[in-house]
Scaffold this motif. Structure first.
Motif, PDB file in Angstrom:
ATOM      1  N   SER A 188      -3.353  59.688  -9.335  1.00 50.38           N
ATOM      2  CA  SER A 188      -3.549  58.358  -8.759  1.00 50.38           C
ATOM      3  C   SER A 188      -2.741  58.160  -7.480  1.00 50.38           C
ATOM      4  CB  SER A 188      -3.178  57.277  -9.774  1.00 50.38           C
ATOM      5  OG  SER A 188      -1.831  57.409 -10.178  1.00 50.38           O
ATOM      6  N   GLY A 189      -1.665  58.937  -7.295  1.00 50.64           N
ATOM      7  CA  GLY A 189      -0.895  58.810  -6.073  1.00 50.64           C
ATOM      8  C   GLY A 189      -1.498  59.606  -4.938  1.00 50.64           C
ATOM      9  N   SER A 190      -1.622  60.928  -5.136  1.00 51.08           N
ATOM     10  CA  SER A 190      -2.123  61.786  -4.058  1.00 51.08           C
ATOM     11  C   SER A 190      -3.635  61.711  -3.908  1.00 51.08           C
ATOM     12  CB  SER A 190      -1.742  63.243  -4.338  1.00 51.08           C
ATOM     13  OG  SER A 190      -2.536  63.790  -5.378  1.00 51.08           O
ATOM     14  N   MET A 191      -4.359  61.428  -4.977  1.00 47.72           N
ATOM     15  CA  MET A 191      -5.820  61.377  -5.014  1.00 47.72           C
ATOM     16  C   MET A 191      -6.460  62.746  -4.741  1.00 47.72           C
ATOM     17  SD  MET A 191      -6.463  58.182  -5.711  1.00 47.72           S
ATOM     18  CE  MET A 191      -8.103  57.706  -5.199  1.00 47.72           C
ATOM     19  N   LEU A 192      -5.690  63.821  -4.802  1.00 47.96           N
ATOM     20  CA  LEU A 192      -6.221  65.123  -4.407  1.00 47.96           C
ATOM     21  C   LEU A 192      -7.389  65.555  -5.280  1.00 47.96           C
ATOM     22  CD1 LEU A 192      -6.121  67.595  -2.600  1.00 47.96           C
ATOM     23  CD2 LEU A 192      -4.449  68.580  -4.171  1.00 47.96           C
ATOM     24  N   ARG A 193      -7.201  65.574  -6.602  1.00 40.14           N
ATOM     25  CA  ARG A 193      -8.298  65.994  -7.468  1.00 40.14           C
ATOM     26  C   ARG A 193      -9.346  64.899  -7.622  1.00 40.14           C
ATOM     27  NH1 ARG A 193      -4.298  68.880 -11.736  1.00 40.14           N
ATOM     28  NH2 ARG A 193      -3.021  67.193 -10.917  1.00 40.14           N
ATOM     29  N   VAL A 194      -8.928  63.642  -7.493  1.00 42.37           N
ATOM     30  CA  VAL A 194      -9.898  62.538  -7.565  1.00 42.37           C
ATOM     31  C   VAL A 194     -10.883  62.618  -6.405  1.00 42.37           C
ATOM     32  CG1 VAL A 194     -10.177  60.020  -7.486  1.00 42.37           C
ATOM     33  CG2 VAL A 194      -8.285  61.014  -8.776  1.00 42.37           C
TER      34      VAL A 194
END
Length: 284
Positions: A140-146
């Motif tokens: 939820s912080g980096s959103m990399l995999r999202v």
């Protein structure tokens, strides 16, 4: 205004100029838009996205904006094109669209003011900032995999130069039904501000993309759905959703979840009061 696209022509990537419903290459070859195989119109060194910008989205999420924009990165391997498939990995359920406008950098930009930023923008294109909210609990912080999985950043169909971003409608349609309907005047921070803000510390190169935010009503889409993002003056970006053939590995990394945060983000804040459409198995 001038619109350029990149297509596959006789097996080669070629930059073309739009003339009505025809695309014209520099050597004079032509192809009808309806027959063209589109590629991403630019090759960015980076793709930067603003978290929240449209007031309707802020209100929908029942939150407030920070004093200045916050951002995340989509890897360039997520880049995708007009009329291409967006892949929802097997094992994931909560793939959401986010119709957006992407700023295309035209000149190397570093340490510029908002008043100067327009001189460094080549033009604009349509984008869809897809997200896999199955991974929201872990990223939820980096959103990399999202936000960073392969195919989750379609842009196009072309780059439009000379377009004024003010007061323009932006809509997202799923299977022909309007889901998002906003206006760029909702943006708290306009295109020039975003470019100048990033360029304070990060050098922007020609071709780089800045995604400028999405209006309210980002919702889940499913294999078989056709998603279109329409922006007044920029055209329509169209993609279809498919299921990836390879399951998400379970022997490494954080696993997908269906927490309250995942469901409420994917389906909207009132998800618990509505019937949630569960994903159906892909047809074989």
């Amino acid at each position: 205004m001038r619109e350029t696209r990149r297509i596959l022509l006789d097996g080669n990537p070629v930059d073309v100029v739009r003339q009505g419903e025809t695309l014209v290459a520099g050597d004079g070859r032509t192809v009808a838009i309806a027959d063209a195989h589109h590629l991403p119109p630019v090759t960015p060194s980076k793709i930067i996205c603003v978290h929240l910008n449209y007031i309707s989205r802020v209100k929908e999420m029942q939150t407030t904006l920070p004093p200045a924009p916050t951002y995340f990165h989509k890897p360039v391997s997520a880049l995708n094109s007009h009329d291409a498939a967006v892949v929802r990995p097997d094992g994931c359920s909560w793939l959401n669209y986010e119709g957006e406008i992407a700023i295309v950098i035209g000149r190397t930009a570093r340490n510029i003011s908002p008043a100067e930023a327009g001189d460094y923008i080549r033009g604009f294109t349509v984008a869809n900032d897809y997200g896999l909210h199955d991974f929201r609990d872990t990223d939820s912080g980096s959103m990399l995999r999202v936000k960073g999985a392969d195919t989750l950043c379609p842009v196009g169909p072309g780059v439009v130069e000379g377009w004024d971003f003010r007061g323009k409608q932006i809509r997202t349609l799923v299977n022909g039904e309007v889901r998002q309907d906003g206006n760029t005047d909702e943006m708290e921070w306009d295109m020039h501000y975003l470019v100048a803000d990033i360029a304070r510390t990060i050098t922007l190169q020609p071709g780089d993309l800045l995604l400028s935010g999405t209006p309210a009503i980002s919702r889940t889409v499913y294999p078989g759905d056709v998603v279109e993002v329409e922006v007044e003056g920029l055209g329509t970006l169209r993609n279809h959703i498919v299921t990836g053939p390879t399951p998400i590995r379970t022997d490494v990394g954080a696993q997908v979840t269906e927490s309250e945060e995942v469901l409420s983000t994917a389906q909207g804040g009132d998800w618990e009061f509505r019937g949630i459409r569960k994903p159906q198995p892909a047809a074989h």
